[in-house]
Design an enzyme around this catalytic site. Structure first.
Site, PDB file in Angstrom:
ATOM      1  N   CYS A 101      22.757  16.587  41.828  1.00 57.76           N
ATOM      2  CA  CYS A 101      21.660  16.079  40.991  1.00 57.76           C
ATOM      3  C   CYS A 101      21.718  14.559  41.039  1.00 57.76           C
ATOM      4  CB  CYS A 101      21.799  16.580  39.565  1.00 57.76           C
ATOM      5  SG  CYS A 101      20.546  15.909  38.441  1.00 57.76           S
ATOM      6  N   CYS A 252      13.580  13.994  38.774  1.00 60.39           N
ATOM      7  CA  CYS A 252      14.537  14.667  39.654  1.00 60.39           C
ATOM      8  C   CYS A 252      14.924  13.669  40.736  1.00 60.39           C
ATOM      9  CB  CYS A 252      13.921  15.932  40.263  1.00 60.39           C
ATOM     10  SG  CYS A 252      15.002  16.748  41.466  1.00 60.39           S
TER      11      CYS A 252
END
Length: 313
Positions: A101, A252
């Site tokens: 991530c 994101c």
């Protein structure tokens, strides 16, 4: 009476009394805990309970800070990169394990620094272990810049020939749209839309359908290139994303990198190496550079914010 394995709060009894921190990177939010010795056993149900926005703390993901030597995945990384002392043990909000991530890495580095687990002055770098390999984080004036490693097409032959390799259906779009699948250590499918109104009308509370779907699922980014696309040498795009195992998030990091990579590919050989990607939670920077290994890497930069500390009851 609470269910077996749960405290009176309804959260996992195994976490009772443990300190946690809440943080975010451009609105992509996480619950973080320090477990240097790798003593905590986390189940998917535990993570999902903590990340529940109504009955838990609420987050897009859960991050455990553990020394790499205490995890099999981390031990493997230490053999090639002994500097990766800390491992980012990352979970999606539904409890599923994720490889990486990009926003999470920045918040993770800031957490380690704030907790006194590492020292990192501006301009210095830190190596972090992840399930997508080691990542190098540099502390910069605006936050943190992360060398995300090389990017690649998931279906390179098809992508090179047609610039598209998937068909994406999404609620709110009248017809299916072509997509391009990009790996940033985790899978992404990028779809270009014509205008911001179309982007706003796309309903990402429902998971888009991608055919063919990568083996382990995919994150889906819907991108609108700016007009003009390039201003002062920087490419500009606006993006929304549906993350597998999470749903729509405000940002994101790996998705921003994938969106910039796909748009840059579509724009042709004169496209810039620097991009500003606007997401609902803010703006992140993406830069393409040739690394020492000779491959083209992607650098992601942006803020990391810690907003609260507490303890599980």
């Amino acid at each position: 009476m609470p269910e077996s394995g749960l405290s009176a709060s309804g959260l996992p009894a195994s976490l009772a009394g443990l300190a946690f921190t809440k943080g975010h990177g451009t609105g992509n939010d996480f619950v973080l805990i320090a477990d240097p010795g790798g003593e905590r056993v986390l189940t998917a149900a535990d993570v999902a309970a903590v990340c529940d926005r109504h009955r838990g703390i609420g987050a897009d993901g859960f991050i455990r800070a553990v020394r790499s030597a205490r995890l099999p995945e981390g031990q493997a990384l230490l053999q090639s990169d002994p500097g990766a002392e800390w491992f980012m043990d990352y979970y999606n909000s539904d409890g599923s394990v994720s490889e990486m991530c990009g926003n999470g890495v920045r918040v993770f580095a800031h957490f380690l620094l704030t907790e006194g687990l590492v020292q990192l002055a501006e301009g210095e770098t830190l190596t972090i272990g992840t399930r997508a390999g080691t990542k190098t984080v540099t502390r910069v004036e605006s936050g943190y810049a992360v060398d995300m490693g090389p990017w690649e097409f998931i279906h390179p032959d098809h992508a090179a020939a047609k610039a598209m390799d998937a068909v994406v259906n999404a609620d709110g779009l009248e017809v299916p749209r072509p997509g391009l699948s990009v790996s940033m250590g985790n899978p992404h499918t990028v779809v270009a839309l014509a205008e911001l109104a179309e982007l706003a009308a796309t309903n990402l509370t429902v998971a888009p359908s991608v055919q063919p779907e990568p083996e382990n699922g995919t994150n889906v980014e819907f991108v609108v290139p700016a007009d003009p696309l390039v201003v002062d040498g920087v490419g500009l795009v606006t993006m929304r994303v549906h993350e597998r195992g999470v749903g729509e998030t405000l940002s994101c990091g790996t998705g921003a990198c994938a969106a910039a990579a796909a748009t840059r590919f579509w724009a042709g050989r004169d496209a810039p190496n620097e991009w500003a990607v606007t997401v609902p939670g803010g703006v992140v920077g993406v830069r393409f550079l040739t690394a020492e290994d000779g491959r083209e890497h992607v650098e992601l930069s942006g803020p990391a914010v810690l907003v609260a500390r507490g303890a599980f009851l």
